[in-house]
Design an enzyme around this catalytic site. Structure first.
Site, PDB file in Angstrom:
ATOM      1  N   ALA A  25       0.907  -1.273   0.099  1.00 42.67           N
ATOM      2  CA  ALA A  25      -0.104  -0.003  -0.184  1.00 42.67           C
ATOM      3  C   ALA A  25       0.883   1.439   0.158  1.00 42.67           C
ATOM      4  O   ALA A  25       0.540   2.258  -0.644  1.00 42.67           O
ATOM      5  CB  ALA A  25      -0.927   0.001   1.482  1.00 42.67           C
ATOM      6  N   HIS A 122      -3.517  -9.771  -4.990  1.00 42.00           N
ATOM      7  CA  HIS A 122      -4.796  -9.381  -4.361  1.00 42.00           C
ATOM      8  C   HIS A 122      -5.822  -8.870  -5.500  1.00 42.00           C
ATOM      9  O   HIS A 122      -7.129  -8.442  -5.242  1.00 42.00           O
ATOM     10  CB  HIS A 122      -4.975  -8.427  -3.425  1.00 42.00           C
ATOM     11  CG  HIS A 122      -4.099  -8.947  -2.174  1.00 42.00           C
ATOM     12  ND1 HIS A 122      -3.400  -8.245  -1.241  1.00 42.00           N
ATOM     13  CD2 HIS A 122      -4.077 -10.165  -1.737  1.00 42.00           C
ATOM     14  CE1 HIS A 122      -2.735  -8.897  -0.377  1.00 42.00           C
ATOM     15  NE2 HIS A 122      -2.975 -10.175  -0.594  1.00 42.00           N
ATOM     16  N   THR A 191       5.665  -1.796   2.135  1.00 44.31           N
ATOM     17  CA  THR A 191       4.782  -2.963   2.620  1.00 44.31           C
ATOM     18  C   THR A 191       5.414  -3.262   4.118  1.00 44.31           C
ATOM     19  O   THR A 191       6.659  -3.042   4.292  1.00 44.31           O
ATOM     20  CB  THR A 191       4.946  -3.827   1.985  1.00 44.31           C
ATOM     21  OG1 THR A 191       4.064  -4.980   2.561  1.00 44.31           O
ATOM     22  CG2 THR A 191       6.144  -4.501   1.331  1.00 44.31           C
ATOM     23  N   SER A 192       4.413  -3.268   5.097  1.00 47.53           N
ATOM     24  CA  SER A 192       4.778  -3.729   6.300  1.00 47.53           C
ATOM     25  C   SER A 192       5.074  -5.132   6.459  1.00 47.53           C
ATOM     26  O   SER A 192       5.214  -5.738   7.555  1.00 47.53           O
ATOM     27  CB  SER A 192       3.786  -3.244   7.483  1.00 47.53           C
ATOM     28  OG  SER A 192       2.486  -3.697   6.981  1.00 47.53           O
ATOM     29  N   ASN A 214      11.008   1.032   3.438  1.00 46.89           N
ATOM     30  CA  ASN A 214       9.767   1.477   3.947  1.00 46.89           C
ATOM     31  C   ASN A 214       9.810   2.335   5.129  1.00 46.89           C
ATOM     32  O   ASN A 214      10.905   2.194   5.933  1.00 46.89           O
ATOM     33  CB  ASN A 214       9.234   0.294   4.429  1.00 46.89           C
ATOM     34  CG  ASN A 214       7.618  -0.077   4.779  1.00 46.89           C
ATOM     35  OD1 ASN A 214       6.960   0.459   3.947  1.00 46.89           O
ATOM     36  ND2 ASN A 214       7.249  -0.184   6.012  1.00 46.89           N
TER      37      ASN A 214
END
Length: 239
Positions: A25, A122, A191-192, A214
């Site tokens: 995201a 996704h 992204t985490s 990140n």
């Protein structure tokens, strides 16, 4: 320090021919699309139901009208445009350096930037299909529908996005797994690495050069040969 890291990243990119980018995201937040887990993300906002519940397959089946109300309001951003991260990745691909973009995002911005091999773990809001007859519909059909979008046959038109409780597409995950395993440079960005099983794919990387870009910590930070805790758009845009 950041300049030294950028120079190292620039050198690694120049020396690589099978770069794979794995993103989430954070790649799209600089295009104006909110993420799910930041301070201002969807998970921090208040609704009648938590986003995880609304975006589940069981909720979709039980209350499709409420699902689509939330979906149109919060997940559709058709006017968003690619940012420097998307554009840099598309340039690497055009130069023959990047073999795949693997994304958890559903916004289609990598393709809008010019990337050709994009593996969407996704799904995508731009693809929609009737659950009864399989007829395909554009995003505009979902936007224009007043409530539950219907096919000409009467069936519900469902977005081609992976909801909670639904499995990932095995063809896509297979391609992603092979790309990561063959990469000579893996760049994880925006992204985490908190969403599984998608995030687990990065552990298939067996190469020497792993980059993590990140703003917040990730489970792969200790394994990274290069760790840049900064904006993905600003970082890739500087290359």
């Amino acid at each position: 320090m950041i300049l030294d890291k950028l120079e190292t990243l620039r050198q690694w990119v120049a020396e690589s021919q099978r770069i794979v980018f794995f993103g989430g995201a954070g790649v799209s937040t600089e295009s104006g699309i909110p993420d799910f887990r930041s301070v201002d993300g969807l998970y921090q906002q208040q609704y009648a139901y938590p986003p995880e519940t609304i975006l589940s397959r069981s909720f979709f089946d039980a209350d499709p009208a409420e699902f689509f109300r939330f979906y149109r309001q919060k997940l559709l951003h058709p006017d968003a445009r690619p940012n420097p991260a998307h554009l840099t990745l598309a340039r690497w691909e055009a130069e023959g350096r990047l073999s795949a973009v693997i994304t958890q995002n559903i916004d289609g911005l990598h393709q809008a930037a010019g990337s050709k091999r994009v593996l969407e773990l996704h799904g995508s809001v731009w693809r929609n299909r009737c659950m009864d007859c399989g007829r395909e519909y554009p995003l505009s059909h979902i936007q224009a529908a007043g409530g539950i979008p219907r096919c000409a046959c009467g069936g519900i038109v469902k977005p081609d996005v992976v909801l909670y409780e639904e499995p990932l597409d095995q063809r896509v995950t297979g391609e992603a797994s092979r790309a990561i395993a063959a990469a000579d440079l893996l760049v994880i960005g925006g992204t985490s690495l908190a969403v599984y099983p998608a995030a687990g794919l990065v552990r298939l990387f067996d190469g020497r050069r792993l980059v993590v870009i990140n703003k917040s910590p990730t489970p792969m930070d200790n394994a990274a040969g290069l760790l840049i805790q900064d904006s993905i758009g600003r970082t890739l845009g500087a290359l």
